[in-house]
Design an enzyme around this catalytic site. Sequence first.
Site, PDB file in Angstrom:
ATOM      1  N   LYS A 166       0.856  -1.183   0.000  1.00  0.00           N
ATOM      2  CA  LYS A 166       0.000   0.000   0.000  1.00  0.00           C
ATOM      3  C   LYS A 166       0.897   1.239   0.000  1.00  0.00           C
ATOM      4  CE  LYS A 166      -3.715  -2.593   0.940  1.00  0.00           C
ATOM      5  NZ  LYS A 166      -4.736  -2.868  -0.064  1.00  0.00           N
ATOM      6  N   LYS A 168      -2.016   1.431  -2.645  1.00  0.00           N
ATOM      7  CA  LYS A 168      -2.081   0.535  -3.790  1.00  0.00           C
ATOM      8  C   LYS A 168      -1.798   1.249  -5.106  1.00  0.00           C
ATOM      9  CE  LYS A 168      -6.634  -0.703  -2.900  1.00  0.00           C
ATOM     10  NZ  LYS A 168      -7.878  -1.367  -3.279  1.00  0.00           N
ATOM     11  N   LYS A 192       2.632  -8.591  -2.347  1.00  0.00           N
ATOM     12  CA  LYS A 192       1.622  -8.742  -3.386  1.00  0.00           C
ATOM     13  C   LYS A 192       1.310  -7.414  -4.063  1.00  0.00           C
ATOM     14  CE  LYS A 192      -3.358  -9.722  -3.629  1.00  0.00           C
ATOM     15  NZ  LYS A 192      -3.737  -8.331  -3.891  1.00  0.00           N
ATOM     16  N   ASP A 194      -1.398  -5.051  -5.582  1.00  0.00           N
ATOM     17  CA  ASP A 194      -2.836  -4.948  -5.386  1.00  0.00           C
ATOM     18  C   ASP A 194      -3.550  -5.391  -6.660  1.00  0.00           C
ATOM     19  OD1 ASP A 194      -5.560  -3.611  -4.727  1.00  0.00           O
ATOM     20  OD2 ASP A 194      -4.350  -3.520  -2.921  1.00  0.00           O
ATOM     21  N   HIS A 285      -6.528 -13.585  -7.387  1.00  0.00           N
ATOM     22  CA  HIS A 285      -7.326 -12.635  -6.616  1.00  0.00           C
ATOM     23  C   HIS A 285      -8.761 -12.681  -7.130  1.00  0.00           C
ATOM     24  CE1 HIS A 285      -8.903  -8.919  -4.957  1.00  0.00           C
ATOM     25  NE2 HIS A 285      -7.919  -8.965  -4.093  1.00  0.00           N
TER      26      HIS A 285
END
Length: 435
Positions: A166, A168, A192, A194, A285
Amino acid sequence: SVGFKAGVKDYKLTYYTPDYQTLDTDILAAFRVTPQPGVPPEEAGAAVAAESSTGTWTTVWTDGLTSLDRYKGRCYHIEPVAGEDNQYIVYVAYPLDLFEEGSVTNMFTSIVGNVFGFKALRALRLEDLRIPPAYSKTFQGPPHGIQVERDKLNKYGRPLLGCTIKPKLGLSAKNYGRAVYECLRGGLDFTKDDENVNSQPFMRWRDRFLFCAEAIFKAQAETGEIKGHYLNATAGTCEEMIKRAVFARELGVPIVMHDYLTGGFTANTSLAHYCRDNGLLLHIHRAMHAVIDRQKNHGIHFRVLAKALRLSGGDHIHSGTVVGKLEGERDITLGFVDLLRDDVIEKDRSRGIYFSQFWVSLPGVLPVASGGIHVWHMPALTEIFGDDSVLQFGGGTLGHPWGNPPGAAANRVALEACVQARNEGQDLAREGNEI
């Protein structure tokens, strides 16, 4: 004399068959049906079976050229939903021949393609699907699965730790890479992208891939552990998506990522095949899932989307947290977590599982708990999800007042403590916070 009578006819004459014995090769579906006032449940159930298989609203002469009995979907059982007025669970059996092999896309087009806009129904929800081995065997499934992933990463006996970078949107590639490095260096296994980080003007995909790869290798060298960053390969076309996956492979990183609902099942299956052929892990996701699965009486339950993903292919999938900021009831969530990981899942209505599912050792998928969780949720998460899971803390890592590495370290320490305590026989639910 004519061969058949023209005109509108009741579906239930043809498609409601309560005596039908389901075959082992049938695909079975459980729908939650809310008929319009005045429509009997048998007719509504039969309508669902008809519209999602061979039916149309009248008899057509070409019906005589095929065997309806062989190809039609059948509504074989109806039960009222306890505590709901005018709501029924309708069970439909589809013959295997109705579906193209190895195509989740075709399976969904057939089963949920048209029938949800049907006038006789006020609402319709697909609650569960039974995928027979005869059909699941036509899919590659997850590129690698849980066991192979552990071997690749050399990490055993504990959940894996992740973190979404973040803010993001808005970081430059170099600063993004720095955040990745700090988290991995601090003790996380994965970071990861986003889900909406693709290739925007402020950070193009190639630059991001490059700096993240640098961060991964630096962190690996310093910690002696294998690290990864889910590089989001989702793109506007399948060709572009594969191009990004190819570049990731050339960099030598271990894992890429895809948004399987917005990207679509066709793209997802292509990517999963590429990942198996080239040794990449695939993180999935579920962006857009709540559009489909949040309403209790209309849409598709997430356990169906999860089963579809296991067929289409993915090594991780987001599956709710039970404790964070997003919705999800505990038993129901655990039900589809088992559907993702286990080989045989017995029917259990209390967990929302309408059919026993036998996966015939199709590789399992690691459930990912992500969304509003932080270090104090760790005991609960370790207990609920067990070892085979990925726990992802975004703000819960980067939000640490001292910065990213301490945030990452705190999560890792908490996880190791919980796992050790559990292995020593302490009760995580009760004593979690002292641990």
